[in-house]
Scaffold this active site. Structure first.
Site, PDB file in Angstrom:
ATOM      1  N   GLU A 476      42.645  42.175  51.773  1.00  0.00           N
ATOM      2  CA  GLU A 476      42.896  43.198  50.681  1.00  0.00           C
ATOM      3  C   GLU A 476      44.033  44.178  50.777  1.00  0.00           C
ATOM      4  O   GLU A 476      45.043  44.367  50.137  1.00  0.00           O
ATOM      5  CB  GLU A 476      41.839  43.625  49.658  1.00  0.00           C
ATOM      6  CG  GLU A 476      40.842  42.656  49.210  1.00  0.00           C
ATOM      7  CD  GLU A 476      39.906  41.799  50.044  1.00  0.00           C
ATOM      8  OE1 GLU A 476      39.859  42.170  51.058  1.00  0.00           O
ATOM      9  OE2 GLU A 476      39.332  40.992  49.393  1.00  0.00           O
ATOM     10  N   HIS A 546      29.320  42.013  42.958  1.00  0.00           N
ATOM     11  CA  HIS A 546      30.177  41.251  41.940  1.00  0.00           C
ATOM     12  C   HIS A 546      29.919  41.876  40.710  1.00  0.00           C
ATOM     13  O   HIS A 546      29.979  41.455  39.455  1.00  0.00           O
ATOM     14  CB  HIS A 546      29.733  39.862  41.854  1.00  0.00           C
ATOM     15  CG  HIS A 546      29.751  38.906  43.106  1.00  0.00           C
ATOM     16  ND1 HIS A 546      29.018  39.028  44.073  1.00  0.00           N
ATOM     17  CD2 HIS A 546      31.087  38.170  43.621  1.00  0.00           C
ATOM     18  CE1 HIS A 546      29.388  38.312  45.071  1.00  0.00           C
ATOM     19  NE2 HIS A 546      30.611  37.840  44.974  1.00  0.00           N
TER      20      HIS A 546
END
Ligand SMILES: Cc1ncc(C[n+]2csc(CCOP(=O)(O)OP(=O)(O)O)c2C)c(N)n1
Ligand SMILES: [Mg+2]
Length: 746
Positions: A476, A546
């Protein structure tokens, strides 16, 4: 001294020799260098050391406030500056590269302006520490203080140069969006230079950069200036095996060289071999020069606390400045008098530069808030207010074309496609966002393509090709760091972070680079780009990793725009504004809303835009205001409908739509009318986004209030996997209903 494998290219001296007599007239060549070039190198090395010394003196007199030197690194640094081309190649130097910047054309006066923090400091106008180089006219990009972040940006910068070469039309100016304010220049054989210390090679971002540069065979010159220490940590405690060259040796496509960076000629030779490799298109180069650090790490450090006297004495013998001076005399290139003549001119220049810098005007206090955002393009302005095509007069055809209501996922995909068509500078990359990295499967119609784990980018690689839509390594920081480098050059990356829960490796780039590039460089550089992120819970089974929100960590970062739409139409209009605007935007997409029935809308056309900072009244009411956004909007609406039906209370529902900026005027108007307010948000309660809204209402609208400002939010925990626990943790319509009822009864 290593033998040159290829003929070094010609170096044009950039500094004229205006004193100093060359006693050797014969044109002897030193690895392709003329005596004159070796004299120029000495002048620049001496200049670099003396600017450091002057700054140290000024620091002791408390006239400058920070000092970090390039001492010991001058030979390698100056050689790099003379071997590369200013305003042609691109530069991401670290703080020891004073010699590089002087050789490229920076001046002692400009550097001393930086040291005193003067308004005319070309690097930052008194905002960033000295020695964190930025010279826009030389292509030296503004540097932060974070070790290693620059390497990923340099990768992105190299990708941008290559992209503009492939798609030269994309470099053209265009009116009506960020492109109006970005001048693009590029050269087919340009090089991006990035330097770093030995300690910085421990950073993950360094390794991510090496991988990316090797994968793409980029024209990147990575220059490690190894002075054996990272502050007090010696290389054997830092790098496994004690030598970074050994560790990186198996990266493919790289040219490698390890050499004595205190030797000017060895440094030049190494640079020329690397430059030759890169300019001829063979890929990146990794240079590892061994240098010294004769002064402590910075003036805040005392190296005698951790280095022995013998070790320090050893280093003195390797000092690049005295070595090169000795070499010039030994070779008969200059005599003592010639050396002194050069030094005298430099000393005088530095004395005058220091006097002028100390008298230079300081930045005005009222300028502090300048350049947090683009001064040229305001995404809150009416220029970004464009109606959906179906609502415009005489567009029956458009209405018909708009067809059936589409989900948020559909409209985001449409908007991305429209903007890619409109603007060739838009690139999309991230994890799994491509349809298929093995593109031949697509062309042979063997597969349909993926296009994102939520399929938001589906079909875009098929339509626009793998140069504009591609998968990245699973890293990322790399996604955002590369995008920052590209955006600095004028591209418009629209990158995806697959789950908000995994944005944290990119936090350094977002918080310390992306958002602050414009402010820290006093508007010389900017990196407007879009980060799309799938966020939020209510998924049933999303669990801890999540389901996260956490938007307030980003709204707390000046310079960043934060958007959080609750429905398909808003997502389309706000995403278009995000892409066309001149600021970096974090675009938060709630996973639960991607395919929800709530808030579907027909395709609003390819020019529909919603300005930032404009809330929407989802449901009007006079008795109470509910302020929220994202997935809490439909939940609050449910609660409001029940409250109306069962209790006859009419609550007004405000959907903020953008969190930074946010629509204070609408909050004020609504609370002024209802006198009661509830702030509801999905994130955990304490220190969440609603805390700021509640605090400001309590502060500025106190007189309008008939009840305390209340909040409904998640518990101060993470989100659990078991659905019953998840329901209990996240704010539900019933929680909102109860809070509203209590407020009306207060
Ligand atoms: C991410 C980050 N961590 C820590 C620091 C504090 N710091 C500044 S320089 C430095 C050492 C860097 O050593 P090296 O890369 O070898 O460069 P050198 O200063 O030796 O040239 C440290 C720890 C920082 N600036 N950034
Ligand atoms: Mg070091």
């Amino acid at each position: 001294m290593p033998a040159a494998k290829t003929e070094p290219q010609k170096i044009e001296p950039k500094i004229e020799q205006n004193s100093g007599q060359a006693t050797a007239v014969q044109e002897k060549s030193y690895e392709g260098l003329t005596p004159q070039q070796l004299i120029d190198a000495y002048r620049l090395m001496y200049m670099s050391r003396r600017v450091d010394d002057r700054e140290i003196l000024l620091k002791r007199q408390q006239k400058v406030f920070f000092q970090i030197s390039g001492a010991g690194h001058e030979a390698l640094s100056v050689a790099a500056g003379l071997a590369l081309k200013p305003a042609y190649d691109w530069f991401y130097p670290y703080y020891r590269d004073r010699g590089l910047c002087l050789a490229l054309g920076g001046t002692p006066y400009e550097m001393l302006l930086g040291a005193v923090g003067a308004a005319d400091d070309p690097g930052s106008g008194g905002r960033q520490m000295p020695s964190h180089w930025a010279f826009k006219h030389l292509n030296v990009v503004s540097q932060s203080s974070c070790t290693g972040t620059q390497v990923l940006q340099a990768v992105g910068c190299a990708e941008a140069g290559r992209y503009f070469g492939q798609f030269p039309n994309s470099a053209r100016k265009a009116d009506g969006d960020y492109r109006e304010f970005k001048d693009v220049t590029f050269h087919g054989d340009e090089i991006v230079y990035v330097s770093l210390g030995d300690g910085t090679t421990s950073q993950g971002e360094f390794w991510e950069s090496m991988n990316a540069a090797a994968l793409m065979k980029l024209p990147l010159l990575v220059c490690v200036q190894d002075n054996d220490y990272a502050i007090s940590v010696p290389v054997e405690a830092q790098t496994a095996g004690g030598n970074i060259s050994k560790l990186v040796a198996s990266f493919p496509n790289f040219h490698f060289d390890e050499f004595d960076g205190t030797d000017v000629i060895a440094s030049f030779a190494a640079l020329h071999r690397a430059i030759d490799h890169i300019r001829s298109g063979h890929g990146p180069a990794f240079l590892h020069g061994h240098v010294t650090r004769p002064y402590s790490h910075s003036l805040s450090d005392d190296e005698k606390l951790y280095r022995s006297a013998a070790e320090l004495a050893d280093e003195v013998a390797r000092d690049p400045l005295s070595r090169h001076r000795g070499f010039l005399i030994e070779e008969g290139i200059l005599d003592e008098a010639g050396i002194h003549a050069i030094e005298k001119v430099v000393d005088k220049d530095i004395q005058q530069s220091a006097d002028r810098a100390l008298a230079a005007p300081l930045p005005k206090l009222e300028s502090i808030t300048d350049w947090v955002y683009s001064p040229d393009l305001d995404p809150e302005s009416p220029a970004f207010d464009r109606q959906p095509a179906s609502l415009k007069q005489g567009t029956e055809e458009a209405m018909k074309k708009a067809g059936t209501p589409k989900t948020m996922a559909d409209l985001i995909n449409h908007t991305l496609r429209d903007e890619m068509k409109r603007d060739e500078r838009v690139l999309i990359f991230g994890e799994d966002v491509a349809d298929c990295s093995r593109a031949e499967y697509l062309t042979k119609k063997m597969v349909k393509g993926k296009g994102g784990v939520f399929k938001l980018t589906h079909g875009l690689q098929i339509d626009f090709g793998p140069d504009r839509v591609f998968n990245t390594p699973l890293a990322e920081a790399s996604i955002v760091g590369r995008a920052v480098g590209m955006a600095t050059r004028g591209l418009k990356p629209v990158v995806e972070i697959q789950f908000f829960d995994y944005i944290w490796p990119a936090m350094m780039q977002i918080r310390n680079e992306l958002s602050v590039m414009r402010w820290r460089s006093s508007n010389a550089f900017s990196s407007p780009l879009v980060i799309r992120v799938a966020i939020g819970g209510y998924l049933t089974g999303g669990a801890i990793y999540h389901s996260q929100c956490g938007e307030s960590m980003f709204t707390h970062t000046p310079g960043l725009r934060v958007v959080f739409p609750s429905n398909a139409l808003d997502a389309a209009g706000l995403l278009r504004t995000a892409i066309r605007c001149d600021d970096p935007v974090l675009f938060l997409e709630h996973k639960r809303l991607y395919r929800e029935t709530f808030g579907r809308a027909p395709y609003p056309g390819n020019d529909f835009m919603i300005p930032f900072g404009k809330a929407r009244i989802v449901h009007p009411g006079d008795d109470l205001t509910v302020i929220t956004y994202g997935a809490v909007v439909p939940r609050a609406l449910q609660a409001i409908t029940k409250l109306e039906r069962e209790n006859g209370v009419h609550a007004e529902l405000l959907d903020l739509r953008t969190l930074s900026p946010y629509d204070w005027d609408s909050i004020k108007a609504s609370v002024g009318k209802t006198n009661r307010v509830l702030v509801a948000y999905e994130d955990s309660l304490s220190w969440g986004y609603g805390a700021e809204i509640a605090a400001r209402i309590a502060d500025e609208l106190f007189e309008s209030l008939d009840a305390p400002v209340r909040r409904v939010a998640a518990t101060d925990t993470f989100v659990a996997y078991q659905p019953q626990l998840e329901d209990e943790i996240l704010p539900q319509p019933d929680d909102i209903y109860k809070a509203m009822l209590a407020l009306t009864e207060y």
